[in-house]
Design a protein around this motif. Sequence first.
Motif, PDB file in Angstrom:
ATOM      1  N   HIS A 173       0.865  -1.178   0.000  1.00 55.20           N
ATOM      2  CA  HIS A 173       0.000   0.000   0.000  1.00 55.20           C
ATOM      3  C   HIS A 173       0.905   1.232   0.000  1.00 55.20           C
ATOM      4  O   HIS A 173       1.585   1.507   0.995  1.00 55.20           O
ATOM      5  CB  HIS A 173      -0.909  -0.001   1.235  1.00 55.20           C
ATOM      6  CG  HIS A 173      -1.826  -1.188   1.299  1.00 55.20           C
ATOM      7  ND1 HIS A 173      -3.162  -1.115   0.984  1.00 55.20           N
ATOM      8  CD2 HIS A 173      -1.571  -2.487   1.626  1.00 55.20           C
ATOM      9  CE1 HIS A 173      -3.704  -2.316   1.127  1.00 55.20           C
ATOM     10  NE2 HIS A 173      -2.765  -3.159   1.508  1.00 55.20           N
ATOM     11  N   LYS A 356     -13.507  -0.701   1.406  1.00 52.44           N
ATOM     12  CA  LYS A 356     -12.066  -0.658   1.134  1.00 52.44           C
ATOM     13  C   LYS A 356     -11.323  -1.423   2.217  1.00 52.44           C
ATOM     14  O   LYS A 356     -11.859  -1.673   3.307  1.00 52.44           O
ATOM     15  CB  LYS A 356     -11.557   0.773   1.038  1.00 52.44           C
ATOM     16  CG  LYS A 356     -11.788   1.639   2.264  1.00 52.44           C
ATOM     17  CD  LYS A 356     -11.360   3.078   2.019  1.00 52.44           C
ATOM     18  CE  LYS A 356     -12.166   3.725   0.936  1.00 52.44           C
ATOM     19  NZ  LYS A 356     -11.814   5.139   0.706  1.00 52.44           N
ATOM     20  N   ASP A 360      -5.986   0.750   3.536  1.00 59.22           N
ATOM     21  CA  ASP A 360      -6.290   1.918   2.700  1.00 59.22           C
ATOM     22  C   ASP A 360      -7.104   2.954   3.467  1.00 59.22           C
ATOM     23  O   ASP A 360      -6.912   4.164   3.301  1.00 59.22           O
ATOM     24  CB  ASP A 360      -7.049   1.476   1.445  1.00 59.22           C
ATOM     25  CG  ASP A 360      -6.189   0.644   0.510  1.00 59.22           C
ATOM     26  OD1 ASP A 360      -4.972   0.912   0.433  1.00 59.22           O
ATOM     27  OD2 ASP A 360      -6.721  -0.288  -0.123  1.00 59.22           O
TER      28      ASP A 360
END
Length: 413
Positions: A173, A356, A360
Motif C-alpha cells: 500500500h 475498502k 487503505d
Amino acid sequence: MKGLVFALSIPKYVLAKGIGGMYPKLHYGRGSCLSLRELASPTLPGPDWVRLRPLLAGLCGSDMGTIFFKMSPQMEPFNSFPAVLGHEVLAEVKELGPQARGVEVGQKVVVNPLLPCRLRGIQPPCAPCAAGQENGCEHTAEGCLAPGHLLGFQKDLPGGMGTEMVAHPSQLHPLPEGVGDTAGVLVEPLAVSLHAVLKVPLKDGDRVLVIGGGPVAFACLWAIRALGSRCHVTLLAAEEYQLRLAKQLGADEAFRVMRDDTAEAEEVARRTGAKVYRPILGPPALMGGYEVTFDCIGSATSVQDSLRYTRSLGKVVLVGAAGILERVDWTTVWRNELTLLGSYVYGPESFRGERKHTFDLVLELLARREGPDPSVLVTHTFPLARYQEAIEANLARGQYQSVKTVFDLTVNP
C-alpha cells in the motif's frame, strides 16, 4: 542480508520456561532462540513479486509473545521457524520482478503481512478468501509456502526486521504524500485497532472503556476519534504517563488500575452510575457499566475486568490476543447476555458508503489528518543491533515510558 531470527529450539524452550522468570535474558540474550544473523538474500517467489528494503519495523506484542513463549499452542501449526521477525513494516521498493505491476522502484510502501490462499497458489481458495475476507483464510498451513499466517512468523519469506524482504504487489500500500515515515510504520497496528472498532458501531451516547496501555489500546483511541465518533471514552491503564497520552489521543477520562478489586469496581461505578454488589466470596459484581469495552491486553485480569465492567446487553471486543486464561469467571457473559467479539487483523471494511481494505482506510484517514496524530506512539527507535534493549523497553514500560518500539533499518544494523 542481516535479520533478527527466531529459531525455535525445544531444549532452549524448556530452559527458558523453567527459569526464564528469574533470568529473562534466557528468552532474548546470547544462547536464546533469538539472534541477529547473516542470511542469504531471499529470492523472488515468482516473476510478479518484488524485492523490498525495510526502512522501519515495529516490535509488536505478538513478537514479544513469541519470544517469551506466551502464545497458545493452537498457533503452532500455523507458524514455521526459523523466521526473520517483523510484520509492522514500512519499506522501499528496490526491485521489480519482470511481471510485477502496480508499484515502482523507489516507492515507499506499507506491507500487508497476511499470507492467504492466493499467495499460496491454492485453487480453489477457501470460502473466506473467495469472499474477499482473507483475514479468515483457512489455508495458512498449506500451499506452496511454508505454514505462516503472517510475514515474520514464516520461514520462507523474511519479515521486516532485516535488511531485505520480498512481497507480492497486492500486499503493498503506497504511502501517501504528506504521511510521514513514523505514521507509516504504525499503519499495521492502527489497522488492527480500526478493524476492531468498526466491528461495533458506536453511538454518540455510548460509554466506551479501553483497557490497556500499549500500542493497540492507544490505536483504539485514535481509531474512535479518526472515525468521527463522539462517544465518551475512558482508558484503564497501569502507568501515569499512559493516562496523559490517552487524553492526547482523544480519551475523555483515564484512570489507573487498582490493586484492590473493590476499590476499582467502585471507581467504575462512580464513573458510569453502575451499582456494586458484594458476594460472600470473590470479587464484587456490578450491574451497569460501559456499553462497549475493548480489551487490548488479553490477560486473565483484563478479560475479567472487561466482562465485569460491561453493562447488560453490552459488547466486549477482544483485541489483545488472549490465549490460555486461568481462573476467568465467564458468568457475566450469559447472565448479562454480553456479545463477545474476537478481532485479529484487518480486511475489507464498510465506511461512509464505501468498501475498502483497512490499510487503505487508515492511510486515507492519516492523509486527511482526521483524528489525533498517532506518531506520538513511537516513543523509542533502535538500530537492529540493539534489539535486546528494544525488548527491555517493552518489558519495563514504566521505567522507559514506552509505547511503540521501532527498529530503524536505514542505519547500520
